[in-house]
Design a protein around this motif. Structure first.
Motif, short mmCIF file in Angstrom:
data_model
loop_
_atom_site.label_atom_id
_atom_site.label_comp_id
_atom_site.label_asym_id
_atom_site.label_seq_id
_atom_site.Cartn_x
_atom_site.Cartn_y
_atom_site.Cartn_z
N ALA A 16 0.82 -1.20 0.00
CA ALA A 16 0.00 0.00 0.00
C ALA A 16 0.86 1.26 0.00
O ALA A 16 0.59 2.22 -0.73
N GLN A 17 1.91 1.27 0.82
CA GLN A 17 2.77 2.44 0.88
C GLN A 17 3.49 2.68 -0.45
O GLN A 17 3.64 3.83 -0.88
N GLY B 90 1.82 6.03 -1.06
CA GLY B 90 2.64 6.94 -0.28
C GLY B 90 2.45 6.68 1.20
O GLY B 90 1.85 5.69 1.61
N PRO B 91 2.97 7.57 2.06
CA PRO B 91 2.85 7.37 3.51
C PRO B 91 1.39 7.15 3.92
O PRO B 91 0.48 7.78 3.38
N GLU C 227 -5.46 4.05 4.00
CA GLU C 227 -5.75 5.45 3.72
C GLU C 227 -4.44 6.21 3.70
O GLU C 227 -3.64 6.09 4.65
N ALA C 228 -4.20 6.97 2.67
CA ALA C 228 -2.96 7.72 2.56
C ALA C 228 -2.99 8.94 3.48
O ALA C 228 -4.05 9.50 3.76
N ALA C 229 -1.81 9.34 3.92
CA ALA C 229 -1.69 10.51 4.78
C ALA C 229 -1.99 11.78 3.99
O ALA C 229 -1.79 11.84 2.79
N CYS D 139 -2.95 -8.53 -3.45
CA CYS D 139 -3.77 -7.81 -4.42
C CYS D 139 -4.12 -6.42 -3.90
O CYS D 139 -4.33 -6.23 -2.70
N ARG D 140 -4.24 -5.46 -4.84
CA ARG D 140 -4.65 -4.11 -4.47
C ARG D 140 -5.49 -3.49 -5.56
O ARG D 140 -5.18 -3.61 -6.75
N THR D 141 -6.56 -2.82 -5.15
CA THR D 141 -7.34 -1.95 -6.00
C THR D 141 -7.65 -0.70 -5.20
O THR D 141 -8.38 -0.76 -4.20
N GLY D 142 -7.05 0.43 -5.59
CA GLY D 142 -7.20 1.63 -4.79
C GLY D 142 -6.65 1.41 -3.40
O GLY D 142 -5.54 0.94 -3.22
N GLY D 143 -7.46 1.74 -2.39
CA GLY D 143 -7.06 1.52 -1.02
C GLY D 143 -7.50 0.19 -0.45
O GLY D 143 -7.28 -0.08 0.73
N ASP D 144 -8.09 -0.66 -1.28
CA ASP D 144 -8.51 -2.00 -0.85
C ASP D 144 -7.40 -3.00 -1.17
O ASP D 144 -6.87 -3.00 -2.29
N LEU D 145 -7.09 -3.86 -0.21
CA LEU D 145 -6.06 -4.87 -0.41
C LEU D 145 -6.56 -6.20 0.11
O LEU D 145 -7.42 -6.26 1.00
N TRP D 146 -6.01 -7.29 -0.44
CA TRP D 146 -6.40 -8.61 0.04
C TRP D 146 -5.33 -9.63 -0.34
O TRP D 146 -4.48 -9.37 -1.19
#
Length: 268
Positions: free
Chosen positions: A217-218, A222-223, A266-268, A244-251
Motif C-alpha cells: 500500500a505504501q 505513499g505514507p 488510507e494515505a496521509a 492484491c490491491r485496487t485503490g485503497g482495498d487490499l487482500w
C-alpha cells in the motif's frame, strides 16, 4: 487531558536499526535503515518484546494469559485482525515507549463453538509524541482439531489493479517468529500445528501478511494515515499466494481463489 487507564502496561525499547534491517533481509530487501531513519509501517512489531521464562508460557508457546490479556477459558489463540493510525513516523535508534491496555473482552457463540474476543490498544510514543496507535483483535477458540468445523473460506475478489506473488518458506516463518519474539508453535512446529491445532501445515503469521500488504500500500499510495486488516482464512507455509490491491482495498488470495485476508489503507 486524557486519563490513562490504571491497568496500562508500559514497555520501552531503543528501536535498534539492526533489527529493522534484519526484517528487510528476511523479506528479500536490501538492508537500508540507519539510526534516525523513519521505520516502515508496522515495523514496530519487531520491538517491545514480552519476555517470559519457560515456566510462564502456555502449551502453544505464547505467554500464559492473565494480566493484560484475560483468561477467556479457551486454549487456541489467533490474531484476527487489527487497525492502525499513524500520526508521526517512528524513527530507528531513538527510544520509544509502548503503552498497552485491554480495551474490550467478550464471549460469543460461533458456528465452530464458543469464541472469546479480546481487543488490545497500544500507543507508541517517541520524544513525547504519539506516533502510532494500534488496536489488536485476538480471538480464542476451543482446542483439539476443531478447524474442520470452521465455515468455508470466502472467495477473493478478481478485480485487482496490481498484484504480487508471495511465498512463505519455513525459514521465513522462523525468522519472522524470532524477530518478533513470537513463540506460537503453529508457525514453526509442524507436529504441533497438525496434531494439536489441526492445521495442514505451518501457519503464515497474520501480521506478516498484513506487513506485506502495508508495504504494498505504501509503495502505491505513499505514507499511510490508517490501515486496517482482518484475517478470513489461514494460509499454510507450502501454499503460494497473491497480494492484491485496487485503490485503497487490499487482500491476500490463496490457492483456489480463497480469501485469506482483507485490508484497507488510507494515505496521509
Amino acid at each position: 487531558m486524557a486519563v490513562e487507564p490504571k491497568d496500562t502496561q508500559r514497555q520501552s525499547d531503543v528501536m535498534d536499526p539492526a533489527r529493522a534491517c534484519a526484517l528487510q533481509v528476511a523479506l528479500g530487501e536490501t538492508p537500508s535503515i540507519a539510526a534516525g531513519d523513519a521505520l516502515p509501517p508496522f515495523f514496530h512489531q519487531l520491538y517491545f518484546w514480552t519476555l517470559q521464562p519457560p515456566a510462564a508460557l502456555g502449551r502453544d508457546g505464547h505467554p500464559k494469559v492473565g494480566g493484560l490479556i484475560p483468561d477467556m477459558g479457551l486454549p487456541r489463540r489467533m490474531w484476527a485482525g487489527g487497525r492502525l493510525r499513524f500520526d508521526a513516523p517512528l524513527r530507528a535508534g531513538i527510544p520509544a515507549e509502548r503503552r498497552s491496555t485491554c480495551e474490550a473482552q467478550v464471549h460469543k457463540q460461533g458456528r465452530s463453538g464458543p469464541l472469546g474476543f479480546v481487543t488490545l490498544r497500544h500507543e507508541i510514543w517517541q520524544a513525547d509524541t504519539l506516533c502510532v496507535t494500534e488496536w489488536q483483535d485476538l480471538v480464542y477458540r476451543e482446542g483439539a482439531n476443531d478447524e474442520t468445523q470452521a465455515p468455508p473460506a470466502p472467495m477473493a475478489r478478481e478485480d485487482a489493479e496490481c498484484t504480487r506473488e508471495a511465498t512463505f518458506s519455513e525459514t521465513l516463518l522462523f525468522r519472522y517468529s524470532a524477530l518478533t519474539f513470537n513463540g506460537h508453535r503453529i508457525h514453526y512446529d509442524q507436529d504441533y500445528a497438525r496434531d494439536v491445532e489441526g492445521y495442514r501445515g505451518l501457519v503464515v503469521h497474520g501480521p506478516l501478511l498484513a506487513q506485506l500488504l502495508m508495504l504494498m500500500a505504501q509503495d502505491s499510495l505513499g505514507p499511510l494515515k490508517t490501515f486496517g486488516f482482518r484475517a478470513t482464512a489461514p494460509l499454510m507455509h507450502h501454499e503460494a499466494s497473491t497480494l492484491c490491491r485496487t485503490g485503497g482495498d487490499l487482500w491476500v488470495r490463496g490457492p483456489g481463489g480463497r480469501q485469506c485476508m482483507v485490508a484497507s489503507a488510507e494515505a496521509a
